[in-house]
Design a protein around this motif. Structure first.
Motif, mmCIF file in Angstrom:
data_model
loop_
_atom_site.group_PDB
_atom_site.id
_atom_site.type_symbol
_atom_site.label_atom_id
_atom_site.label_comp_id
_atom_site.label_asym_id
_atom_site.label_seq_id
_atom_site.Cartn_x
_atom_site.Cartn_y
_atom_site.Cartn_z
ATOM 1 N N HIS A 84 -17.411 -23.455 13.129
ATOM 2 C CA HIS A 84 -17.202 -23.588 14.565
ATOM 3 C C HIS A 84 -15.959 -22.850 15.073
ATOM 4 C CE1 HIS A 84 -20.447 -26.422 14.492
ATOM 5 N NE2 HIS A 84 -19.802 -27.163 13.615
ATOM 6 N N LEU A 85 -14.873 -22.901 14.291
ATOM 7 C CA LEU A 85 -13.652 -22.213 14.693
ATOM 8 C C LEU A 85 -12.731 -22.030 13.498
ATOM 9 C CD1 LEU A 85 -11.166 -24.470 14.812
ATOM 10 C CD2 LEU A 85 -12.171 -25.004 17.012
ATOM 11 N N ASP A 86 -11.819 -21.082 13.634
ATOM 12 C CA ASP A 86 -10.741 -20.884 12.659
ATOM 13 C C ASP A 86 -9.459 -21.267 13.369
ATOM 14 O OD1 ASP A 86 -12.721 -19.683 11.140
ATOM 15 O OD2 ASP A 86 -11.989 -17.643 11.471
ATOM 16 N N PHE A 87 -8.565 -21.942 12.655
ATOM 17 C CA PHE A 87 -7.265 -22.210 13.255
ATOM 18 C C PHE A 87 -6.171 -21.982 12.227
ATOM 19 C CE2 PHE A 87 -7.652 -26.281 11.165
ATOM 20 C CZ PHE A 87 -6.342 -26.614 10.860
ATOM 21 N N TYR A 88 -5.027 -21.581 12.753
ATOM 22 C CA TYR A 88 -3.845 -21.361 11.928
ATOM 23 C C TYR A 88 -2.654 -21.954 12.654
ATOM 24 C CZ TYR A 88 -6.983 -18.089 9.794
ATOM 25 O OH TYR A 88 -8.084 -17.544 9.185
ATOM 26 N N LEU A 115 -19.666 -24.960 20.214
ATOM 27 C CA LEU A 115 -19.120 -26.229 19.725
ATOM 28 C C LEU A 115 -17.629 -26.096 19.384
ATOM 29 C CD1 LEU A 115 -19.852 -29.145 19.214
ATOM 30 C CD2 LEU A 115 -20.541 -28.515 16.892
ATOM 31 N N GLY A 116 -17.227 -24.969 18.816
ATOM 32 C CA GLY A 116 -15.813 -24.731 18.530
ATOM 33 C C GLY A 116 -14.994 -24.664 19.803
ATOM 34 N N LYS A 117 -15.545 -23.986 20.806
ATOM 35 C CA LYS A 117 -14.854 -23.878 22.093
ATOM 36 C C LYS A 117 -14.772 -25.241 22.781
ATOM 37 C CE LYS A 117 -14.737 -20.830 26.053
ATOM 38 N NZ LYS A 117 -15.315 -19.670 26.718
ATOM 39 N N LEU A 118 -15.844 -25.994 22.728
ATOM 40 C CA LEU A 118 -15.879 -27.329 23.318
ATOM 41 C C LEU A 118 -14.880 -28.255 22.616
ATOM 42 C CD1 LEU A 118 -17.352 -29.214 25.346
ATOM 43 C CD2 LEU A 118 -18.911 -29.787 23.481
ATOM 44 N N TYR A 119 -14.863 -28.220 21.287
ATOM 45 C CA TYR A 119 -13.948 -29.057 20.512
ATOM 46 C C TYR A 119 -12.500 -28.748 20.872
ATOM 47 C CZ TYR A 119 -10.913 -30.341 16.655
ATOM 48 O OH TYR A 119 -9.868 -30.815 15.914
ATOM 49 N N PHE A 120 -12.116 -27.476 20.809
ATOM 50 C CA PHE A 120 -10.723 -27.160 21.089
ATOM 51 C C PHE A 120 -10.389 -27.392 22.559
ATOM 52 C CE2 PHE A 120 -6.903 -24.603 21.766
ATOM 53 C CZ PHE A 120 -6.103 -25.177 20.785
#
Length: 151
Positions: A84-88, A115-120
Motif C-alpha cells: 500500500h505504501l512505503d515509509f521512511y 488504500l495507502g493514500k487513504l491510510y496516510f
C-alpha cells in the motif's frame, strides 16, 4: 539504495528541535527516547491505529527496532515497504555547534494505491502533532538529564 534526497515522495516533512547547553545527543539516544520510551498517549494512539488498520491488511505492531535500515552515530533510517505504501523515518542528530545541537525527525512516504493514500491521509493529522510532541519531549528529557551543569 534508498535516496532520501529524491523528490518523488508523495509526502515529506522535517521537524527540528534545538538542544542548548547539553551533552551532544546521538541518533541511538534519540531513537530510544522516541520509539522505546514513548509516553502512554503515544502508545494509545499507536494501538488505536493498529486496531483500525488490521482488518484492511495493513501491517501493525510497534516493533520499531525491526524497522531500522541503517544506523550511524548521527543518523538512523527506519522504514518499511508494503503493497500500500512505503515509509521512511530519519532521525538525525547534527554535530554540535558551540553550545547547541539540532536534532531532526524527517518522514518520507510513497503511496502505491488508494488504500495507502487513504491510510496516510487518516493518520497525517495526528502524525505532525505526534512527531512534534515526541521530538520536543525527547529534547526536554535530554536537556533535563544531560545539561552541561550536570555533566
Amino acid at each position: 539504495m534508498l535516496n532520501l534526497d529524491d523528490t518523488s515522495f508523495d509526502y515529506a516533512d522535517r521537524i527540528t528541535q534545538t538542544l542548548r547547553y547539553a551533552k551532544p545527543m546521538t541518533a541511538r539516544a534519540l531513537f530510544e527516547l522516541i520509539f522505546v520510551f514513548y509516553p502512554k498517549p503515544a502508545a494509545w494512539l499507536l494501538n488505536l491505529r493498529d486496531q483500525l488498520v488490521k482488518p484492511l491488511g495493513l501491517r501493525t505492531g510497534n516493533h520499531f527496532e525491526q524497522l531500522v535500515l541503517s544506523e550511524t552515530e548521527r543518523k538512523i533510517v527506519l522504514g518499511q515497504k508494503d503493497k500500500h505504501l512505503d515509509f521512511y523515518v530519519v532521525l538525525e542528530c547534527l554535530a554540535p555547534m558551540g553550545s547547541w545541537q539540532d536534532i531532526h525527525v524527517s518522514t518520507y512516504v510513497t503511496y502505491h494505491n488508494f488504500l495507502g493514500k487513504l491510510y496516510f491521509g487518516g493518520i497525517r493529522i495526528f502524525h505532525v502533532f505526534l512527531v512534534k510532541s515526541l521530538l520536543n519531549r525527547a529534547a526536554r528529557l535530554w536537556m533535563k538529564n544531560y545539561s552541561n551543569t550536570h555533566v
